[in-house]
Scaffold this motif. Sequence first.
Motif, mmCIF file in Angstrom:
data_model
loop_
_atom_site.group_PDB
_atom_site.id
_atom_site.type_symbol
_atom_site.label_atom_id
_atom_site.label_comp_id
_atom_site.label_asym_id
_atom_site.label_seq_id
_atom_site.Cartn_x
_atom_site.Cartn_y
_atom_site.Cartn_z
ATOM 1 N N GLU A 155 53.934 40.714 39.858
ATOM 2 C CA GLU A 155 54.171 42.071 39.360
ATOM 3 C C GLU A 155 53.653 43.094 40.368
ATOM 4 N N ALA A 156 52.493 42.777 40.938
ATOM 5 C CA ALA A 156 51.888 43.712 41.899
ATOM 6 C C ALA A 156 52.796 43.874 43.112
ATOM 7 N N ILE A 157 53.317 42.748 43.616
ATOM 8 C CA ILE A 157 54.179 42.830 44.796
ATOM 9 C C ILE A 157 55.446 43.627 44.487
ATOM 10 N N ALA A 172 47.042 51.364 52.366
ATOM 11 C CA ALA A 172 46.239 50.715 51.346
ATOM 12 C C ALA A 172 46.964 50.788 50.019
ATOM 13 N N ILE A 173 46.709 49.790 49.169
ATOM 14 C CA ILE A 173 47.220 49.821 47.810
ATOM 15 C C ILE A 173 46.021 50.185 46.945
ATOM 16 N N TYR A 174 46.179 51.227 46.126
ATOM 17 C CA TYR A 174 45.063 51.625 45.270
ATOM 18 C C TYR A 174 45.220 50.971 43.906
ATOM 19 N N VAL A 175 44.104 50.515 43.358
ATOM 20 C CA VAL A 175 44.133 49.842 42.069
ATOM 21 C C VAL A 175 43.549 50.780 41.016
ATOM 22 N N VAL A 176 44.309 51.007 39.924
ATOM 23 C CA VAL A 176 43.833 51.913 38.876
ATOM 24 C C VAL A 176 43.888 51.189 37.527
ATOM 25 N N ASP A 177 43.151 51.736 36.533
ATOM 26 C CA ASP A 177 43.267 51.172 35.191
ATOM 27 C C ASP A 177 44.311 51.974 34.413
ATOM 28 N N ASP A 178 44.390 51.744 33.115
ATOM 29 C CA ASP A 178 45.438 52.418 32.323
ATOM 30 C C ASP A 178 45.286 53.925 32.315
ATOM 31 N N ASN A 179 44.074 54.432 32.598
ATOM 32 C CA ASN A 179 43.866 55.886 32.585
ATOM 33 C C ASN A 179 43.927 56.490 33.976
ATOM 34 N N ASN A 180 44.489 55.741 34.932
ATOM 35 C CA ASN A 180 44.606 56.224 36.305
ATOM 36 C C ASN A 180 43.254 56.438 36.978
ATOM 37 N N ILE A 181 42.236 55.720 36.499
ATOM 38 C CA ILE A 181 40.913 55.842 37.132
ATOM 39 C C ILE A 181 40.814 54.792 38.239
ATOM 40 N N LEU A 182 40.409 55.248 39.420
ATOM 41 C CA LEU A 182 40.427 54.383 40.604
ATOM 42 C C LEU A 182 39.410 53.250 40.452
ATOM 43 N N GLN A 183 39.900 52.015 40.599
ATOM 44 C CA GLN A 183 39.019 50.856 40.450
ATOM 45 C C GLN A 183 38.671 50.214 41.797
ATOM 46 N N GLY A 184 39.549 50.440 42.780
ATOM 47 C CA GLY A 184 39.266 49.820 44.063
ATOM 48 C C GLY A 184 40.501 49.777 44.938
ATOM 49 N N LEU A 185 40.398 49.014 46.028
ATOM 50 C CA LEU A 185 41.484 48.921 46.990
ATOM 51 C C LEU A 185 41.968 47.486 47.053
ATOM 52 N N LEU A 186 43.194 47.375 47.522
ATOM 53 C CA LEU A 186 43.781 46.052 47.646
ATOM 54 C C LEU A 186 44.483 46.032 48.978
ATOM 55 N N SER A 187 44.240 45.021 49.809
ATOM 56 C CA SER A 187 44.978 45.023 51.073
ATOM 57 C C SER A 187 46.229 44.175 50.899
ATOM 58 N N ILE A 188 47.260 44.527 51.631
ATOM 59 C CA ILE A 188 48.540 43.824 51.505
ATOM 60 C C ILE A 188 48.336 42.349 51.827
ATOM 61 N N LYS A 193 48.432 36.583 50.557
ATOM 62 C CA LYS A 193 47.792 35.277 50.744
ATOM 63 C C LYS A 193 47.324 34.660 49.427
ATOM 64 N N ALA A 194 47.251 35.514 48.371
ATOM 65 C CA ALA A 194 46.694 35.015 47.107
ATOM 66 C C ALA A 194 47.579 33.925 46.503
ATOM 67 N N LYS A 195 46.984 33.092 45.647
ATOM 68 C CA LYS A 195 47.751 32.055 44.960
ATOM 69 C C LYS A 195 48.721 32.715 43.986
ATOM 70 N N ALA A 196 49.747 31.996 43.632
ATOM 71 C CA ALA A 196 50.809 32.560 42.786
ATOM 72 C C ALA A 196 50.264 33.074 41.454
ATOM 73 N N ASP A 197 49.258 32.390 40.903
ATOM 74 C CA ASP A 197 48.798 32.786 39.568
ATOM 75 C C ASP A 197 47.626 33.777 39.615
ATOM 76 N N ALA A 198 47.349 34.329 40.828
ATOM 77 C CA ALA A 198 46.209 35.258 40.944
ATOM 78 C C ALA A 198 46.513 36.583 40.248
ATOM 79 N N HIS A 199 45.447 37.263 39.814
ATOM 80 C CA HIS A 199 45.600 38.586 39.211
ATOM 81 C C HIS A 199 44.960 39.636 40.109
ATOM 82 N N VAL A 200 45.504 40.857 40.008
ATOM 83 C CA VAL A 200 44.962 41.963 40.797
ATOM 84 C C VAL A 200 43.445 42.077 40.562
#
Length: 459
Positions: A155-157, A172-188, A193-200
């Motif tokens: 879903e993320a991809i 950078a990909i920014y990670v937010v929660d349901d209220n658009n509050i910044l939770q962190g960063l995610l690199s492409i 490289k993550a496993k298929a069943d990984a979660h953001v």
Amino acid sequence: MQSFEIDKSDLLRIETALEGNDAELQEVLKEYHASEIALLFEKLSQEDKERIINILPTDVASEVISEMDEEHRPGELLINMHPDKRSEIVEELDYDDATDIISQLDEHEQEEILEDLDEEDAESIRALMKYPEDTAGGIMNSEIVKVNINLDKKEAIDEVVRQSEEMEEFYAIYVVDDNNILQGLLSIKTVLKAKADAHVRDLVNTDFVYVKADMDQEDVASLISQYNLTTIPVVDDDMKLLGRVTVDDIIDVMEQESTEDILKFSGVSEDEELGGGWKDAVKSRLPWLVINLATAYLAASVVRHFDDTVAQLSVLAAYMTIIAGMGGNAATQALAVTVRRISLSDLTDKQSYSAVLKEFLVGLTNGAANGLIVFFIALFYDADPMLGLVLFLAMTGNLIVAGLTGASIPLILKRVGIDPAVASSIIITTFTDCAGFFLPLWFASKLLLDSHHHLIHHH
């Protein structure tokens, strides 16, 4: 701004092409890069610019407009355009560039442009226009790639692909929660490289640097360079994600700020832009020159005080100007370094103390080195070792004064709340001029005249 120069032949080619029909003009324009056209625009009349902008392809036209300097009024070009073409061009621009250009116009003109835009674009630009232009909010771009923390890898991809379609590049990909509050960063890389069943949630990097929307652009610039970032997220007071500032915005900021500082440095205030008229220039510079004149009289009165020394030792007059001038140069060096330090970060007392101490040592060493040169010149030309000693002491003394004042005056001014870049150079020249005249005369009256008196008595 650009490294290439537009020469007369380019201008001639464009002017000749302007006399022909649109097709010929288009052919010639194809050979120029958008930033070159923006430079050419500085030399062309308003109607020529309008004609060119209208026949350029939208993507080139929007780039030309974003590359134009503010003082050449890119906004006016937009206002005079056909609304459809104009909307296409604005929608092609990055939001932050569009905001900068539109903010320069009168309110009714701003509305005219915004009304014709696609709803979403207009909203984003309006949101950015709320922030003062020299803050993080004012320079940020609200086009970002963000994903919800609850998504899984696939879903993320999909989200990243969907959101990045419109964008030129993203770092950078920014990670937010349901209220658009910044939770962190995610690199492409991490997502791919993550496993298929990984979660953001498991992949997100929660250790990140961010800035508040109201932070001054200079501070944003120093954060970006301190952490070597390509981009930095901008949030509001509740940590809601608003946009990002990228490194190319920061380069523009640094250019603005350094122009501002260089102008201030020479006692030219920022009311006087480089494109300003002569009256503004006089208004901003005259007061400083008058102060300068007063300080020059101070230095002259030092010379008056030692009239008899000068009368008996006319050779000193030539050396005094050298010593005063060297002091002025050395002080400017110390000043430049210190003002630069202050502008990068507010110094603590301990840092201020060590900055002053460092400049004292530099002054002592450079003073002694130059003093020795002058000593040998005096020995060689005037065959007078005592004169050499006087000059050696005076040169060393004045460069110490230069180092001390160059480092401490801006720090003191900063404390008192005066802009160190403007007032420092004038105050410091006073010190180095007065000391440059006082030291050689004083040492001479003590060392040289006394020894000369003795000679006279012996005879």
